[in-house]
Every structure is written in structure tokens, then in C-alpha cells.
Write an enzyme that holds these catalytic residues in place. Sequence first.
Site, PDB file in Angstrom:
ATOM      1  CE  LYS A  15      -2.048  -1.034   3.864  1.00 55.83           C
ATOM      2  NZ  LYS A  15      -1.281  -2.257   4.177  1.00 55.83           N
ATOM      3  NE  ARG A  91      -4.051  -1.087  10.232  1.00 53.81           N
ATOM      4  CZ  ARG A  91      -3.057  -0.580   9.520  1.00 53.81           C
ATOM      5  NH1 ARG A  91      -3.167   0.605   8.987  1.00 53.81           N
ATOM      6  NH2 ARG A  91      -1.963  -1.277   9.333  1.00 53.81           N
ATOM      7  NE  ARG A 125       7.472  -2.294   6.363  1.00 51.03           N
ATOM      8  CZ  ARG A 125       6.144  -2.167   6.436  1.00 51.03           C
ATOM      9  NH1 ARG A 125       5.452  -1.687   5.419  1.00 51.03           N
ATOM     10  NH2 ARG A 125       5.505  -2.533   7.522  1.00 51.03           N
ATOM     11  NE  ARG A 158       6.522  -0.098  10.272  1.00 53.28           N
ATOM     12  CZ  ARG A 158       5.343  -0.134   9.648  1.00 53.28           C
ATOM     13  NH1 ARG A 158       5.222   0.430   8.456  1.00 53.28           N
ATOM     14  NH2 ARG A 158       4.306  -0.724  10.193  1.00 53.28           N
ATOM     15  NE  ARG A 169       2.238  -4.619  11.498  1.00 58.54           N
ATOM     16  CZ  ARG A 169       3.294  -4.538  10.691  1.00 58.54           C
ATOM     17  NH1 ARG A 169       4.439  -5.104  11.035  1.00 58.54           N
ATOM     18  NH2 ARG A 169       3.196  -3.893   9.554  1.00 58.54           N
TER      19      ARG A 169
HETATM   20  P1  ADP Z   1       1.523  -1.484   7.466  1.00 54.88           P
HETATM   21  O1  ADP Z   1       1.961  -0.489   6.418  1.00 54.88           O
HETATM   22  O2  ADP Z   1       2.542  -2.533   7.695  1.00 54.88           O
HETATM   23  O3  ADP Z   1       0.161  -2.046   7.202  1.00 54.88           O
HETATM   24  P2  ADP Z   1       0.998   0.836   9.069  1.00 54.88           P
HETATM   25  O4  ADP Z   1       2.212   1.675   8.947  1.00 54.88           O
HETATM   26  O5  ADP Z   1      -0.174   1.173   8.220  1.00 54.88           O
HETATM   27  O6  ADP Z   1       1.435  -0.675   8.815  1.00 54.88           O
HETATM   28  O7  ADP Z   1       0.501   0.781  10.563  1.00 54.88           O
HETATM   29  C1  ADP Z   1       1.383   0.523  11.629  1.00 54.88           C
HETATM   30  C2  ADP Z   1       0.603   0.491  12.936  1.00 54.88           C
HETATM   31  O8  ADP Z   1      -0.018   1.765  13.161  1.00 54.88           O
HETATM   32  C3  ADP Z   1      -0.547  -0.510  12.986  1.00 54.88           C
HETATM   33  O9  ADP Z   1      -0.114  -1.816  13.343  1.00 54.88           O
HETATM   34  C4  ADP Z   1      -1.436   0.118  14.074  1.00 54.88           C
HETATM   35  O10 ADP Z   1      -0.905  -0.090  15.373  1.00 54.88           O
HETATM   36  C5  ADP Z   1      -1.293   1.610  13.770  1.00 54.88           C
HETATM   37  N1  ADP Z   1      -2.346   2.070  12.824  1.00 54.88           N
HETATM   38  C6  ADP Z   1      -2.162   2.521  11.557  1.00 54.88           C
HETATM   39  N2  ADP Z   1      -3.332   2.859  10.992  1.00 54.88           N
HETATM   40  C7  ADP Z   1      -4.289   2.617  11.929  1.00 54.88           C
HETATM   41  C8  ADP Z   1      -5.705   2.742  11.943  1.00 54.88           C
HETATM   42  N3  ADP Z   1      -6.397   3.182  10.876  1.00 54.88           N
HETATM   43  N4  ADP Z   1      -6.363   2.390  13.089  1.00 54.88           N
HETATM   44  C9  ADP Z   1      -5.688   1.947  14.161  1.00 54.88           C
HETATM   45  N5  ADP Z   1      -4.363   1.796  14.216  1.00 54.88           N
HETATM   46  C10 ADP Z   1      -3.651   2.123  13.109  1.00 54.88           C
HETATM   47  P1  ADP Z   2       2.261  -1.811   3.215  1.00 51.63           P
HETATM   48  O1  ADP Z   2       2.266  -0.315   3.217  1.00 51.63           O
HETATM   49  O2  ADP Z   2       1.048  -2.400   2.560  1.00 51.63           O
HETATM   50  O3  ADP Z   2       2.521  -2.404   4.569  1.00 51.63           O
HETATM   51  P2  ADP Z   2       4.857  -1.566   1.814  1.00 51.63           P
HETATM   52  O4  ADP Z   2       4.573  -0.760   0.604  1.00 51.63           O
HETATM   53  O5  ADP Z   2       5.552  -0.922   2.948  1.00 51.63           O
HETATM   54  O6  ADP Z   2       3.479  -2.300   2.297  1.00 51.63           O
HETATM   55  O7  ADP Z   2       5.678  -2.860   1.346  1.00 51.63           O
HETATM   56  C1  ADP Z   2       6.097  -3.846   2.279  1.00 51.63           C
HETATM   57  C2  ADP Z   2       7.488  -4.359   1.875  1.00 51.63           C
HETATM   58  O8  ADP Z   2       7.393  -5.092   0.653  1.00 51.63           O
HETATM   59  C3  ADP Z   2       8.523  -3.261   1.624  1.00 51.63           C
HETATM   60  O9  ADP Z   2       9.782  -3.722   2.059  1.00 51.63           O
HETATM   61  C4  ADP Z   2       8.487  -3.066   0.100  1.00 51.63           C
HETATM   62  O10 ADP Z   2       9.762  -2.639  -0.384  1.00 51.63           O
HETATM   63  C5  ADP Z   2       8.173  -4.478  -0.375  1.00 51.63           C
HETATM   64  N1  ADP Z   2       7.346  -4.507  -1.593  1.00 51.63           N
HETATM   65  C6  ADP Z   2       6.377  -3.626  -1.972  1.00 51.63           C
HETATM   66  N2  ADP Z   2       5.834  -4.000  -3.139  1.00 51.63           N
HETATM   67  C7  ADP Z   2       6.427  -5.152  -3.496  1.00 51.63           C
HETATM   68  C8  ADP Z   2       6.299  -6.058  -4.623  1.00 51.63           C
HETATM   69  N3  ADP Z   2       5.398  -5.825  -5.595  1.00 51.63           N
HETATM   70  N4  ADP Z   2       7.094  -7.145  -4.649  1.00 51.63           N
HETATM   71  C9  ADP Z   2       7.990  -7.374  -3.663  1.00 51.63           C
HETATM   72  N5  ADP Z   2       8.172  -6.582  -2.590  1.00 51.63           N
HETATM   73  C10 ADP Z   2       7.398  -5.484  -2.508  1.00 51.63           C
END
Ligand code: ADP
Ligand code: ADP
Length: 218
Positions: A15, A91, A125, A158, A169
Site C-alpha cells: 500500500k 482498519r 522491509r 521498524r 498484525r
Molecule cells: P503497514 O503499512 O505494515 O500495514 P501501518 O504503517 O499502516 O502498517 O501501521 C502501523 C501500525 O499503526 C498498525 O499496526 C497500528 O498499530 C497503527 N495504525 C495505523 N493505521 C491505523 C488505523 N487506521 N487504526 C488503528 N491503528 C492504526
Molecule cells: P504496506 O504499506 O502495505 O505495509 P509496503 O509498501 O511498505 O506495504 O511494502 C512492504 C514491503 O514489501 C517493503 O519492504 C516493500 O519494499 C516491499 N514490496 C512492496 N511491493 C512489493 C512487490 N510488488 N514485490 C515485492 N516486494 C514489494
Amino acid sequence: MQSHILLLGPPGAGKGTQSTRLAETYDIQHVTTGDALRANKQMDITDLETKYDTPGEYMDAGELVPDTVVNTIVKEALSEADGYVLDGYPRNLEQARILDSMTELDYIIALEVPESDLLVRLTGRRVCPECSETYHTEFEPPAETGICTACGAELTQREDDTEETVKERLSVFAENTEPVIEYYDERNELTRVSGQGSPEEVFTRLTSVIEDDWLARV
Ligand code: ADP
Ligand code: ADP
Ligand code: ZN
């Protein structure tokens, strides 16, 4: 064209990676609750009388930060944005209902990636603490190991990208966020897009969903 795009999907689906590109391509804001909360990890929320005293404690445990905190962040960010791509929110169903009352969405897209890939993506990541650029040790390595290609800062992992917290998660996603995807799907507003393949391939799929639909609307 100031679109309102919502990108859904499990942690690690891509995302953040795709939202950054969409925001640049369509010249819209990238609104992401994860980054906003990470910038406010130490915020004092004792007034809310919730389980923990700061957002950071929820995040490090892999749990959701209380809705009131997150809703306020999103409301403010959306009120300042004309077009946007929203990532990381809603979420749970409560947040989805609140979002309905705040804005109208043009595109609701769910990125789909098998769970086995998510674990590999998240534990590999690496992020830049200075400019927020995201890398992957294997799939999107920086030019020089451990160094941000964009700004030269030292990359970090992270705190919630450990195997144990990732599993928590993913279960929070299945329990709370899957129903949000169903919620939009039942209203026939959802497009599912495969998040497998290279980031470029995924990006091409996303822009064709958006641009085919533009053509259909004119
Ligand atoms: P990822 O990109 O791996 O999905 P995020 O960076 O979006 O993770 O979120 C990291 C953490 O921040 C989540 O595990 C949660 O604790 C918090 N968080 C992010 N967005 C929300 C939301 N919309 N509601 C509640 N907690 C959130
Ligand atoms: P989210 O925001 O949904 O948690 P991220 O965009 O942070 O996901 O991506 C999670 C991890 O996967 C990062 O280390 C990113 O570099 C890697 N990644 C993202 N897109 C791809 C893909 N299409 N194939 C392989 N790795 C990817
Ligand atoms: Zn950087």
C-alpha cells in the site's frame, strides 16, 4: 482530476509503495495513518482512559490505536487535501462508517497478496528514518546496503516488523480489516487487484483500473 482513492490490503501488501507512486503520478496527497502515528508515537493519550498511554505502545504490540485518535488525524488530513490516496485507514468497520461521513471515495481498491509472501515482505522491509522511503533487502534493495538511496541516511527496521509482531498484525487484519473489505464489496464499490509481481507491474494494474474507469465515466 482530483481523485479520492482508497487503497486497502493487509500489512505488507504494498500500500505504501503504491500510494507514493499514485500520489506523484496524479499529483494528489498521500494520506497515511501509519506514518502520522509513527510521528506521534509518544503522544499522551491518558485522557482517553485506554489500555495504553501512547500510540507507540499499541503499534509496537501490533494492535490498533484507538479509533478516536486515528479518526481525528484522518479528518484533519482529508480536510486539507483536494485529491488524495488514503492508505492504512479504515482498519475496522467503525472507522469505515466514520469515513463515509467525512468524504466521498472515487476508487476503492484492495491489493491482494498471499499471506506467505507478506511475512517475507515485512521482515525484509527497511525504512529511511529521514525521508520515509521504503526498501526491501531482497526485492527492492538500496544502491548501497543499509543506506537510503534517496537521501543517504542509515536505514532502519521498524520495531513492529519482527516475525512475532507481524503475525499479530496479520491476525488483527483478518479479524478487523477483512470485514471492511467485505463492507465495500457488498456495496459493489470494491475492485480487487493482485499485488503480486514487481512493484512496476502492480502499479500498471492500478493505473489501468483508475484510467479505464475515467474513460468509462466521460
Ligand atoms: P503497514 O503499512 O505494515 O500495514 P501501518 O504503517 O499502516 O502498517 O501501521 C502501523 C501500525 O499503526 C498498525 O499496526 C497500528 O498499530 C497503527 N495504525 C495505523 N493505521 C491505523 C488505523 N487506521 N487504526 C488503528 N491503528 C492504526
Ligand atoms: P504496506 O504499506 O502495505 O505495509 P509496503 O509498501 O511498505 O506495504 O511494502 C512492504 C514491503 O514489501 C517493503 O519492504 C516493500 O519494499 C516491499 N514490496 C512492496 N511491493 C512489493 C512487490 N510488488 N514485490 C515485492 N516486494 C514489494
Ligand atoms: Zn532517505
